[in-house]
Scaffold this active site. Structure first.
Site, PDB file in Angstrom:
ATOM      1  N   TYR A 142      29.636  41.988  49.909  1.00 14.27           N
ATOM      2  CA  TYR A 142      30.325  40.696  49.978  1.00 14.27           C
ATOM      3  C   TYR A 142      29.849  39.865  51.173  1.00 14.27           C
ATOM      4  CZ  TYR A 142      34.041  41.381  46.475  1.00 14.27           C
ATOM      5  OH  TYR A 142      34.757  41.543  45.323  1.00 14.27           O
ATOM      6  N   LYS A 192      27.842  55.632  45.598  1.00 14.56           N
ATOM      7  CA  LYS A 192      26.760  55.786  44.629  1.00 14.56           C
ATOM      8  C   LYS A 192      25.581  56.421  45.367  1.00 14.56           C
ATOM      9  CE  LYS A 192      24.908  55.162  40.530  1.00 14.56           C
ATOM     10  NZ  LYS A 192      25.344  55.954  39.333  1.00 14.56           N
ATOM     11  N   ASP A 224      30.501  55.548  39.051  1.00 17.76           N
ATOM     12  CA  ASP A 224      30.578  55.523  37.577  1.00 17.76           C
ATOM     13  C   ASP A 224      31.511  56.623  37.082  1.00 17.76           C
ATOM     14  OD1 ASP A 224      28.703  57.345  38.546  1.00 17.76           O
ATOM     15  OD2 ASP A 224      27.272  57.049  36.924  1.00 17.76           O
ATOM     16  N   ASP A 248      36.840  46.640  44.747  1.00 21.49           N
ATOM     17  CA  ASP A 248      37.261  45.481  43.962  1.00 21.49           C
ATOM     18  C   ASP A 248      37.379  45.870  42.495  1.00 21.49           C
ATOM     19  OD1 ASP A 248      37.753  42.717  43.329  1.00 21.49           O
ATOM     20  OD2 ASP A 248      35.693  42.616  42.600  1.00 21.49           O
ATOM     21  N   ASP A 252      41.102  46.954  40.192  1.00 21.47           N
ATOM     22  CA  ASP A 252      41.541  46.293  38.956  1.00 21.47           C
ATOM     23  C   ASP A 252      41.746  47.321  37.848  1.00 21.47           C
ATOM     24  OD1 ASP A 252      41.482  43.721  40.016  1.00 21.47           O
ATOM     25  OD2 ASP A 252      40.427  42.880  38.282  1.00 21.47           O
TER      26      ASP A 252
HETATM   27  C1  IPM Z   1      40.365  40.615  44.940  1.00 24.38           C
HETATM   28  C2  IPM Z   1      39.691  39.434  44.315  1.00 24.38           C
HETATM   29  C3  IPM Z   1      38.762  38.796  45.343  1.00 24.38           C
HETATM   30  C4  IPM Z   1      37.707  39.815  45.696  1.00 24.38           C
HETATM   31  C5  IPM Z   1      38.117  37.473  44.913  1.00 24.38           C
HETATM   32  C6  IPM Z   1      39.160  36.461  44.464  1.00 24.38           C
HETATM   33  C7  IPM Z   1      37.250  36.900  45.976  1.00 24.38           C
HETATM   34  O1  IPM Z   1      39.033  39.798  43.152  1.00 24.38           O
HETATM   35  O2  IPM Z   1      41.071  40.433  45.954  1.00 24.38           O
HETATM   36  O3  IPM Z   1      40.202  41.722  44.436  1.00 24.38           O
HETATM   37  O4  IPM Z   1      36.694  39.939  45.003  1.00 24.38           O
HETATM   38  O5  IPM Z   1      37.882  40.493  46.706  1.00 24.38           O
HETATM   39 MG    MG Z   2      39.369  41.800  42.579  1.00 19.75          MG
END
Ligand code: IPM
Ligand code: MG
Length: 357
Positions: A142, A192, A224, A248, A252
């Site tokens: 990032y 990885k 993975d 990230d 999710d």
């Molecule tokens: C998160 C989001 C952010 C990230 C974005 C909105 C920049 O997806 O907080 O997980 O990628 O960190």
């Molecule tokens: Mg995210």
């Protein structure tokens, strides 16, 4: 009386709706537990681009730096997708994380019994899910340099750099071990290392750190495989420690085990200074202003703020309890609605939560 200064960043989309619910609850909790909360609302994200032309105005960053804790709702709107990168809401979030030196992002994922049927996975696989993703937040791909785009006559090339220094790995892995120690004592580091040099260093440093935490059981997974294990047998995880990009993605995925990303809070912490507390979900511009949003993830983020940022453990516990009570009574927002429960809008859910508190 104890006093805490909170910067509220309502941001975009459903942000203002869930912020208003959360602020009411925080005010009620502070009265009940006899401390003072001083709120300062500041523009951030798309709202700030519209108001003053940049996603993180200097004044907003300064207010955050001077606060005791920052509570953020959500940012983002496809309206800004064509803007140059620095003029997008997401860039403001990255700047804020870096500006507050928030290297540790904690994302707890717990399946609430009342919601077990909202998950797309079978109940038998998720009933025992109670894990925490510890994601490095201000390094890795990032923020790595060099990055950019190079155009030649023939074609265009774009690149980012995934890099970590040993000290960056050490400080996040120490947090991972400490959290694992305070929970069930198991830490799974995800990398990885079979392909990437940066992961090879990551694995070396994490293994090295484990010597200082003999009572924590350390395992390693390639990312993975970790993604696969999360849907195959998520109950095996206690704490997952990983880098910015992998965290990230995996957070999710882990969030969705619970059936709705609308339920999950997060905390981002540095070594000192204010933390940033925010729901894991986004700004959901498609339901903006329709009173359909689920405020629970932000309410639970406020609970994390009270506990980890302000040391108000009783108030934190009360907010969490209020959420449980309301769910047990069968109240649901649209995203977690199932047959037989009563559907509420964002405001009405806020009122139920207040009553339960
Ligand atoms: C998160 C989001 C952010 C990230 C974005 C909105 C920049 O997806 O907080 O997980 O990628 O960190
Ligand atoms: Mg995210």
């Amino acid at each position: 009386m104890r006093e805490h200064r909170i910067v509220l960043l309502a941001g975009d989309g459903i942000g203002p709706e869930i912020t208003s619910v959360t602020k009411n609850l925080l005010e009620a909790a502070s009265k009940k537990h006899e401390f003072n909360l001083i709120f300062e609302e500041k523009p951030f994200g798309g709202a700030a681009i519209d108001a003053v032309g940049q996603p993180l105005p200097t004044d907003t960053l300064k207010a955050c730096q001077a606060s005791d804790a920052v509570l953020l709702a959500a940012i983002g709107n496809p309206r800004f997708d064509k803007n140059p990168r620095e003029l997008r809401p997401e860039s403001g979030l990255l700047e804020l994380r870096a500006g507050l030196k928030l290297f540790a992002n904690l994302r707890p994922v717990k399946v609430l019994p009342a919601l077990i049927n909202s998950s797309s996975l079978k109940a038998e696989f998720i009933s025992n899910v109670d894990l925490m993703v510890v994601r490095e937040l201000i390094g890795g791909i990032y923020f790595g340099q060099p990055k950019g785009r190079i155009k030649t006559d023939e074609q265009e090339r774009a690149f980012n750099t995934m890099c970590y220094s040993s000290s960056e790995i050490d400080r996040i892995s120490r947090i991972g071990f400490e959290i694992a120690k305070s929970r069930r004592g198991r830490l799974c580091s995800v990398d990885k290392a079979n392909v990437l040099d940066v992961s090879h260093l990551w694995r070396e440093r994490v293994t090295n750190m484990s010597k200082m935490f003999p009572d924590v059981e350390l395992t390693h997974l390639y990312v993975d495989n970790a993604a696969m294990q999360l849907v195959k047998e998520p109950g095996q995880f206690d704490v997952i420690l990983t880098s910015n990009l992998f965290g990230d993605i995996l957070s999710d995925e882990a969030a969705m085990l619970t059936g709705s990303i609308g339920m999950l809070p997060s905390a981002s912490l540095g070594s000192d200074g204010p933390g940033l507390f925010e729901p894991v979900h986004g700004s959901a511009p498609d339901i903006e202003g329709l009173d359909l949003a689920n405020p629970i993830a932000m309410v639970l983020s406020a609970a994390m703020m009270l506990r980890l940022g302000l040391n108000e453990n009783n108030a934190a516990h009360d907010l969490e309890l209020a959420v449980e009570k309301v769910l047990d009574k069968g109240f649901r927002t649209a995203d977690i609605f199932s047959k037989g429960s009563s559907k509420l809008g964002c405001k009405a859910m806020g009122e139920q939560l207040l009553e339960a508190l």
